[in-house]
Design an enzyme around this catalytic site. Structure first.
Site, PDB file in Angstrom:
ATOM      1  N   CYS A 190      -7.368   0.785 -10.803  1.00  0.00           N
ATOM      2  CA  CYS A 190      -8.177  -0.014  -9.880  1.00  0.00           C
ATOM      3  C   CYS A 190      -7.780   0.271  -8.431  1.00  0.00           C
ATOM      4  O   CYS A 190      -8.613   0.222  -7.532  1.00  0.00           O
ATOM      5  CB  CYS A 190      -8.015  -1.497 -10.186  1.00  0.00           C
ATOM      6  N   CYS A 338      -2.379  12.964  -1.647  1.00  0.00           N
ATOM      7  CA  CYS A 338      -3.340  12.050  -2.256  1.00  0.00           C
ATOM      8  C   CYS A 338      -2.976  10.649  -1.779  1.00  0.00           C
ATOM      9  O   CYS A 338      -2.462  10.498  -0.674  1.00  0.00           O
ATOM     10  CB  CYS A 338      -3.322  12.163  -3.780  1.00  0.00           C
TER      11      CYS A 338
END
Length: 380
Positions: A190, A338
């Site tokens: 999430c 990232c």
């Protein structure tokens, strides 16, 4: 068995339960006698804990090792601004005792692992899994099977939610539905993929509903069924779940008889085991920016993450890296990043198999850069 009595205050508090014919005072007494362990006090755990406490579950255990963060407040309704920085179990315990002082709350401010799960689970009647990662889901499932405790499961991602009841009345367990975890990195968390703020409230409330049905014995639980909800299109589906004869835990020839290393089972390699991975710190990257050094910066996150916050890098999402090998320089230093350093490490590993030797992973990713170098950048 100890006789359960309700005080005058409790009778008044729970009167809307007690006057339901199918529920009545016996159902309320079962709730008071029950011990429920909630794993995770985040998006799912928040509404679940509020409703279980309000309903009068006598003993609630809560397991979490995280602290409240600003980004939690979009969906984790247990907390407020004043709780930011506090251990979640501490804030959660205070909140639900404030809601219902007639219950007992046990807080476990620790990481659930193969070493402590069986001991923590001991004595509980129901476990409710509100976690958001595959290693912990398999751990919770296996610990429930080994201890004979029902597992009320739920998961959420973006607009979608799922609810089921596992290991109840000889029904199927999580491994019957998902025998093997997906490859690492295939399903974003999430934190990486996002979640609609109201979705945990919907799914967590349904999860609390299943816990109450398991405890009281009223109605039909979701044992043997998976409820799926799509908030974007407001559609629901129910899938039947059967028992898998090849289930390594409960099948015809079980091979798992004790808790295992679930990080390894899910293919997650600890950072320290990634031998040969060259790294650069966020401070070193900042220095390169300041010195205007010649290097290539690649971001392997998704487009929506890049649009939210970026360092001006060239965007090449992880699942497209091998299709864009020619875009990575072989002549100068290439720094790959990232969100937190995991996906960039996977990209580097794949590229090094193609012969690259000039790749460096940004340690801690863009989150570390935002926290340690440039606090004006938003963190998600």
């Amino acid at each position: 068995m100890q006789e359960i009595n309700l005080s005058k205050e409790e009778l008044a508090r729970y009167s809307r339960h007690i006057i339901i014919p199918e529920f009545n005072i016996e159902g309320q007494k079962k709730l008071k006698a029950a011990k429920v362990l909630v794993i995770g006090t985040g998006g799912l755990g928040s509404p679940m804990l509020l409703y279980l406490a309000a309903a009068g579950v006598g003993t609630i255990g809560i397991v979490d090792f995280d602290v409240v963060d600003d980004s939690n407040l979009q969906r984790q309704v247990l907390y407020s601004v004043k709780d930011v920085g506090r251990p979640k179990v501490e804030a959660a315990k205070e909140r639900i005792l404030g809601l219902n002082p007639h219950i007992n709350v046990i807080a476990y401010n620790e990481h659930l692992s193969s070493k402590n799960a069986l001991e923590i689970f001991k004595g509980y009647d129901v476990v409710a899994d509100g976690t958001d990662n595959f290693p912990t889901r398999y751990l919770v499932n296996d610990a429930c099977v080994l201890t004979g405790i029902p597992n009320v499961y739920a998961s959420i991602f973006r607009f979608d939610g799922q609810v089921s009841v596992f290991n109840y009345n000889n029904g199927p367990n999580y491994r019957d539905l998902y025998p093997e975890p997906p490859p690492p990195g295939l399903v974003p968390s999430c934190a990486e993929g996002g979640v609609l703020g109201v979705l945990p409230g919907i799914i967590g409330s349904l999860q609390a509903n299943e816990v109450i049905k398991v405890i009281t014995g009223i109605g039909e639980t979701l044992s043997g069924r998976l409820f799926a909800f799509d908030a974007l299109n407001f559609s629901t589906k129910i899938f039947k779940i059967g028992k898998d004869k090849s289930n390594p835990l409960t099948g015809e020839n079980p091979t798992i008889k004790e808790l295992i290393d679930y990080q390894q089972f899910c293919g997650i390699v600890p950072e320290q085991k990634q031998e040969g991975l060259k790294e650069i710190t966020v401070q070193e990257l900042k220095q390169k920016f300041d010195n205007k050094e010649d290097f290539q910066l690649i971001d392997v996150r998704e487009q929506h993450e890049y649009d939210f916050v970026n360092l001006g890098a060239e965007l090449i999402p992880l699942n497209t890296v091998l299709d864009n090998v020619e875009k990575f320089s072989r002549d100068k230093q290439v720094i790959v990043h990232c969100k937190g350093g995991v996906r960039s490490a996977k990209a580097i590993q794949a590229l090094e198999e193609k012969g690259f030797t000039n790749l460096y992973n940004l340690k801690g990713g863009i989150v570390a850069y935002a926290k340690e170098v440039d606090e004006s950048l938003p963190v998600y």
